[in-house]
Design a protein around this motif. Structure first.
Motif, short mmCIF file in Angstrom:
data_model
loop_
_atom_site.label_atom_id
_atom_site.label_comp_id
_atom_site.label_asym_id
_atom_site.label_seq_id
_atom_site.Cartn_x
_atom_site.Cartn_y
_atom_site.Cartn_z
N TRP A 148 21.23 42.00 22.57
CA TRP A 148 19.72 41.93 23.17
C TRP A 148 19.82 43.24 24.04
O TRP A 148 21.00 43.68 24.80
N SER A 149 18.74 43.61 24.49
CA SER A 149 18.61 44.74 25.55
C SER A 149 18.59 44.32 26.70
O SER A 149 18.61 43.16 27.02
N ALA A 150 18.69 45.21 27.77
CA ALA A 150 18.57 44.95 29.21
C ALA A 150 17.28 44.06 29.36
O ALA A 150 16.09 44.49 28.87
N CYS A 151 17.39 43.26 30.37
CA CYS A 151 15.96 42.48 30.86
C CYS A 151 15.33 43.40 31.77
O CYS A 151 15.69 44.05 32.75
N TRP A 162 10.35 37.30 36.10
CA TRP A 162 10.50 37.37 34.74
C TRP A 162 10.53 38.50 34.05
O TRP A 162 9.42 39.22 33.98
N GLY A 163 11.27 38.71 33.24
CA GLY A 163 11.12 40.06 32.28
C GLY A 163 11.33 39.64 30.77
O GLY A 163 11.32 38.69 30.46
N LEU A 164 11.45 40.69 30.02
CA LEU A 164 11.70 40.48 28.42
C LEU A 164 12.73 41.32 27.85
O LEU A 164 13.19 42.31 28.51
N GLU A 165 13.63 40.73 26.96
CA GLU A 165 14.59 41.50 26.45
C GLU A 165 14.38 41.51 24.85
O GLU A 165 13.99 40.66 24.20
N THR A 166 15.03 42.58 24.09
CA THR A 166 14.62 42.56 22.91
C THR A 166 15.61 42.85 22.16
O THR A 166 16.72 43.52 22.59
N ARG A 167 15.73 42.59 20.69
CA ARG A 167 16.88 42.89 19.88
C ARG A 167 16.34 43.19 18.55
O ARG A 167 15.22 42.88 18.11
N ALA A 184 11.39 39.37 9.87
CA ALA A 184 11.18 39.96 11.45
C ALA A 184 12.36 40.89 11.55
O ALA A 184 13.56 40.70 11.39
N LEU A 185 11.88 41.99 11.90
CA LEU A 185 12.97 43.07 12.26
C LEU A 185 13.05 43.38 13.58
O LEU A 185 13.89 44.23 14.10
N GLN A 186 12.50 42.60 14.52
CA GLN A 186 12.20 42.68 15.90
C GLN A 186 12.21 41.28 16.45
O GLN A 186 11.32 40.72 16.17
N GLU A 187 12.88 40.98 17.70
CA GLU A 187 12.62 39.82 18.31
C GLU A 187 12.73 40.01 19.88
O GLU A 187 13.51 40.71 20.32
N THR A 188 11.68 39.17 20.46
CA THR A 188 11.64 39.19 22.08
C THR A 188 11.83 38.00 22.58
O THR A 188 11.09 37.13 22.05
N ARG A 189 12.47 38.07 23.73
CA ARG A 189 12.40 36.72 24.56
C ARG A 189 12.38 36.83 25.86
O ARG A 189 12.76 37.98 26.56
N LYS A 190 12.02 35.82 26.66
CA LYS A 190 12.02 35.92 28.01
C LYS A 190 13.20 35.79 28.78
O LYS A 190 14.05 35.41 28.29
#
Length: 201
Positions: A148-151, A162-167, A184-190
């Protein structure tokens, strides 16, 4: 007595001639109907050669062969233009409705799916059936997920909201064709921002 026999023979002969003339007229009429667009036509086999822009369609009925001149070839055939005659050539596969060449199908009959110019009852492995187009669509083989990327929030890694992180993940399989059906090749979460920005923003 001889006179009566002579008249009877004359009557029979005239009736035979009348019947033959009627038959010839019927043959010539049906021949004209079947010889539309023909340059050369046979009483037994129909068209032999066609006008320049038409295609010669030949089909068999038992041991007999018939020819007809058509503007477009019927389903199961494709048009081949030649120097002397344009012909309708039959697609090799009986499950093919229209083809580009003898061995390359462009549209399959009902209950068949098209894949790379061939018709299949069931789509090959690594493909999925598309009922709307009657085609087999390539499936992507995705690789593993990244960390997961940085928030972040509005492009910043600090704040009290709140922010978002992506993988992400990449396609590793050979099926990287255009229009392939990929998961899906990309996912994002809170995510919760972990540090405050300088100045208390």
């Amino acid at each position: 007595m001889l006179w009566i026999i002579f008249m009877l023979l004359l009557f029979i002969s005239s009736m035979e001639m009348l019947t033959q003339n009627r038959w010839k007229k019927q043959v010539s009429t049906s021949l004209l109907e079947n010889c539309t667009g023909c340059v050369l036509c046979s009483e037994d086999n129909g068209c032999i050669t066609c006008h320049h822009r038409l295609f010669l369609l030949i089909w068999r009925d038992g041991i007999r062969q018939y020819g007809m001149c058509v503007h477009t070839c019927p389903p199961g055939y494709f048009g081949v233009r030649g120097l002397e005659v344009n012909r309708c050539t039959k697609c090799r596969s009986p499950s093919c409705e229209s083809c580009f060449s003898r061995d390359f199908c462009m549209k399959c009959k009902d209950k068949f799916y098209l894949h790379k110019g061939q018709c299949f009852r069931q789509c090959p492995p690594s493909t999925t059936a598309q009922p709307s187009t009657r085609e087999c669509q390539e499936m992507c083989e995705p690789g593993p997920w990244s960390e997961w990327s940085a928030c972040t929030h509005n492009g910043r890694t600090c704040g009290c909201k709140w922010g978002l992180e992506t993988r992400v993940r990449e396609v590793v399989g050979a099926a990287q064709e255009e229009g392939a059906a990929c998961p899906a090749l990309q996912e994002t979460r809170k995510c919760r921002m972990r540090k405050h920005c300088p100045g208390g923003e």
